[in-house]
Design a protein around this motif. Sequence first.
Motif, PDB file in Angstrom:
ATOM      1  N   THR A  63       8.881  16.519   1.906  1.00 60.23           N
ATOM      2  CA  THR A  63       7.867  17.399   1.264  1.00 60.23           C
ATOM      3  C   THR A  63       6.746  17.609   1.899  1.00 60.23           C
ATOM      4  O   THR A  63       6.512  16.830   3.010  1.00 60.23           O
ATOM      5  CB  THR A  63       7.385  16.706  -0.042  1.00 60.23           C
ATOM      6  N   PRO A  64       6.066  18.757   1.801  1.00 62.15           N
ATOM      7  CA  PRO A  64       4.959  18.968   2.580  1.00 62.15           C
ATOM      8  C   PRO A  64       3.940  17.858   2.374  1.00 62.15           C
ATOM      9  O   PRO A  64       3.159  17.697   3.512  1.00 62.15           O
ATOM     10  CB  PRO A  64       4.226  20.341   2.065  1.00 62.15           C
ATOM     11  N   GLU A  65       3.642  17.298   1.318  1.00 63.22           N
ATOM     12  CA  GLU A  65       2.910  16.428   1.285  1.00 63.22           C
ATOM     13  C   GLU A  65       3.118  14.947   2.197  1.00 63.22           C
ATOM     14  O   GLU A  65       2.380  14.324   2.684  1.00 63.22           O
ATOM     15  CB  GLU A  65       2.566  15.440  -0.195  1.00 63.22           C
ATOM     16  N   ALA A  66       4.207  14.711   2.112  1.00 64.80           N
ATOM     17  CA  ALA A  66       4.894  13.605   2.986  1.00 64.80           C
ATOM     18  C   ALA A  66       4.600  13.941   4.706  1.00 64.80           C
ATOM     19  O   ALA A  66       4.287  13.183   5.448  1.00 64.80           O
ATOM     20  CB  ALA A  66       6.311  13.514   2.962  1.00 64.80           C
ATOM     21  N   ALA A  67       4.718  15.005   4.941  1.00 58.13           N
ATOM     22  CA  ALA A  67       4.362  15.515   6.128  1.00 58.13           C
ATOM     23  C   ALA A  67       2.953  15.543   6.429  1.00 58.13           C
ATOM     24  O   ALA A  67       2.778  15.187   7.833  1.00 58.13           O
ATOM     25  CB  ALA A  67       4.960  17.189   6.497  1.00 58.13           C
ATOM     26  N   GLU A  68       2.157  15.865   5.556  1.00 58.77           N
ATOM     27  CA  GLU A  68       0.660  15.574   6.041  1.00 58.77           C
ATOM     28  C   GLU A  68       0.447  14.103   6.239  1.00 58.77           C
ATOM     29  O   GLU A  68      -0.488  14.111   6.932  1.00 58.77           O
ATOM     30  CB  GLU A  68      -0.164  16.377   4.622  1.00 58.77           C
ATOM     31  N   LYS A  69       1.030  13.257   5.332  1.00 61.28           N
ATOM     32  CA  LYS A  69       0.766  11.878   5.629  1.00 61.28           C
ATOM     33  C   LYS A  69       1.134  11.474   6.960  1.00 61.28           C
ATOM     34  O   LYS A  69       0.560  10.571   7.361  1.00 61.28           O
ATOM     35  CB  LYS A  69       1.372  11.206   4.301  1.00 61.28           C
ATOM     36  N   GLY A 100       0.774  -1.320   0.081  1.00 59.06           N
ATOM     37  CA  GLY A 100      -0.055   0.101   0.002  1.00 59.06           C
ATOM     38  C   GLY A 100       0.932   1.135   0.112  1.00 59.06           C
ATOM     39  O   GLY A 100       1.976   1.288  -0.006  1.00 59.06           O
ATOM     40  N   GLY A 101       0.180   2.272  -0.019  1.00 57.14           N
ATOM     41  CA  GLY A 101       0.830   3.707  -0.217  1.00 57.14           C
ATOM     42  C   GLY A 101       1.835   3.951   1.149  1.00 57.14           C
ATOM     43  O   GLY A 101       1.398   3.280   2.092  1.00 57.14           O
ATOM     44  N   GLY A 102       2.511   4.890   0.909  1.00 57.12           N
ATOM     45  CA  GLY A 102       3.486   5.075   2.172  1.00 57.12           C
ATOM     46  C   GLY A 102       3.654   6.527   2.516  1.00 57.12           C
ATOM     47  O   GLY A 102       3.018   7.615   1.844  1.00 57.12           O
ATOM     48  N   VAL A 103       4.381   6.861   3.507  1.00 54.98           N
ATOM     49  CA  VAL A 103       4.354   8.241   3.868  1.00 54.98           C
ATOM     50  C   VAL A 103       5.508   9.029   3.241  1.00 54.98           C
ATOM     51  O   VAL A 103       5.129  10.268   2.539  1.00 54.98           O
ATOM     52  CB  VAL A 103       4.734   8.478   5.520  1.00 54.98           C
ATOM     53  N   ALA A 104       6.668   8.422   3.060  1.00 52.83           N
ATOM     54  CA  ALA A 104       7.890   9.258   2.633  1.00 52.83           C
ATOM     55  C   ALA A 104       7.780   9.293   1.135  1.00 52.83           C
ATOM     56  O   ALA A 104       8.662  10.039   0.386  1.00 52.83           O
ATOM     57  CB  ALA A 104       9.238   8.725   3.380  1.00 52.83           C
ATOM     58  N   SER A 105       7.349   8.219   0.357  1.00 56.08           N
ATOM     59  CA  SER A 105       7.355   8.149  -1.185  1.00 56.08           C
ATOM     60  C   SER A 105       6.769   9.403  -1.839  1.00 56.08           C
ATOM     61  O   SER A 105       5.800   9.867  -1.373  1.00 56.08           O
ATOM     62  CB  SER A 105       6.712   6.702  -1.362  1.00 56.08           C
ATOM     63  N   THR A 106       7.292   9.363  -2.921  1.00 58.53           N
ATOM     64  CA  THR A 106       6.821  10.672  -3.600  1.00 58.53           C
ATOM     65  C   THR A 106       5.613  10.481  -4.557  1.00 58.53           C
ATOM     66  O   THR A 106       4.783  11.321  -4.494  1.00 58.53           O
ATOM     67  CB  THR A 106       8.038  10.983  -4.660  1.00 58.53           C
ATOM     68  N   TYR A 107       5.169   9.163  -5.011  1.00 63.55           N
ATOM     69  CA  TYR A 107       4.213   9.259  -6.133  1.00 63.55           C
ATOM     70  C   TYR A 107       3.146   8.342  -5.403  1.00 63.55           C
ATOM     71  O   TYR A 107       1.996   8.590  -6.069  1.00 63.55           O
ATOM     72  CB  TYR A 107       4.824   8.404  -7.319  1.00 63.55           C
ATOM     73  N   ASP A 108       3.142   7.584  -4.545  1.00 69.87           N
ATOM     74  CA  ASP A 108       1.817   6.758  -4.230  1.00 69.87           C
ATOM     75  C   ASP A 108       1.216   7.277  -2.983  1.00 69.87           C
ATOM     76  O   ASP A 108       1.732   7.526  -1.949  1.00 69.87           O
ATOM     77  CB  ASP A 108       2.404   5.262  -3.990  1.00 69.87           C
TER      78      ASP A 108
END
Length: 455
Positions: free
Chosen positions: A324-330, A232-240
């Motif tokens: 990234t901010p996206e990773a921080a939100e996840k 499944g998707g992850g926190v640190a990864s860029t695309y998933d």
Amino acid sequence: MTADLSRRMVLGGAAAMLAPFLAARDGAAQPVPPAASERPTLLTNLRLFDGQARTLRQGVHVLIRGKRIEALPAADAAVDGAQTIDCGGRLVMPGLIDAHFHTMLCGITMPAAMGAEVAFIHLVAAREAERTLLRGFTTVRDAGGPSFALKRAIDMGIMNGPRIYPSGALISQTSGHGDFRLRHELPRGATTPASHPELAGMAAIADGEAEVLRRVREQLMLGASQVKLMGGGGVASTYDPIDTVQFLESEQRAAVQAAADWGTYVMIHAYVPQAIQRAIRAGVRCIEHGQLADEETARMMAGEGVWWSLQPFLGDEDSNERQTPEAAEKGRQVAEGTVRAYELAQRLGVKVAWGTDILFSPHLLPHHGRQLAKMTRFHEPLEALQIATGGNGELLRMSGQRNPYDGPLGVIAPGALADILVAEGDPTTSLDFLRDPARNLKVIMKDGRMHKNTL
């Protein structure tokens, strides 16, 4: 063929390459301690936490012969010919086990790992391995990375470090949590060369049952004690995105069958209910993370006897680096789910393992033990300590025929491997003594060998 042979030479030769590198550290003349003494060793005057009962025992000694614990004689029993270590009333406990660790990728940042030579990655990991042992972690279950050569070097006595239960490369679908390629590297054709992370053994990309079977079997050939899928998707990864479900159920079943044919099991990265439930239906035996599980999913884990390998992801000073901010939100979403995950696991009786998942974040390594100390937020101190010793040792036994070590771990009991800590601390009230291992761990023994003794 040439590229493949070069990679095998780098991975297989890393163990020999590490010896001179480590021999020079800190001016030491020898890279490893002497072999366990032929004379038995007797630990006396102690309070015993055996990794099984959630209590402390007094009135016993611990007798070690070779690499094993031979007996727990009564305090008034005589043991002829033994070298005696007076523990001064201190705590004696099993070595700690981190059930989700990245031996090869914890001591290096992601940008450095993605651009570094394979040999450099191994050298950084070798340096960190001894530090891990000196923090009291005598065993780790490696959750992804090319740790086979490092494990071999440690097992051969070329260098110091924890026992490693290796998973090998993270097996990921295209676009999955283990796909580290950049956008310009797509699309992949039949003749497209493997990416640097794949050549380095960090990841293996597979699409379809046939490719999944190939990649799983490759890791088993290299010596994996269990197999790691990215489900499944992850926190640190860029695309998933974190809500994605990865690998078809049929693909996961293929991995589970390939592992079962070798007498072992599959562990899987997954956060959300759909990903966890698919993995359980496919026969996966251990869920890694799962902080966004709902009650239905937790009940499913409990009912099927699936392990829940949780980490204290709390959005605090022990969080992995977020690029990234996206990773921080996840990461924020996962931190909110962590508290509920521990509550669900306890209330529903799910079998829980403890690990840290320190990844691409070298600054967190000195605080390794702090991540166990903070578990008293969710468990009584002795319960948390039992999970990180005997409990995790039970999980390791699921490797079955692929278990690389020939004795119980995480417990102080006759026949168990002699991984022992003598500590200045009281685990009936707190685990804070683990925050400062340099000061509070007085003795560190692994396989009956003394790696530290300040008594």
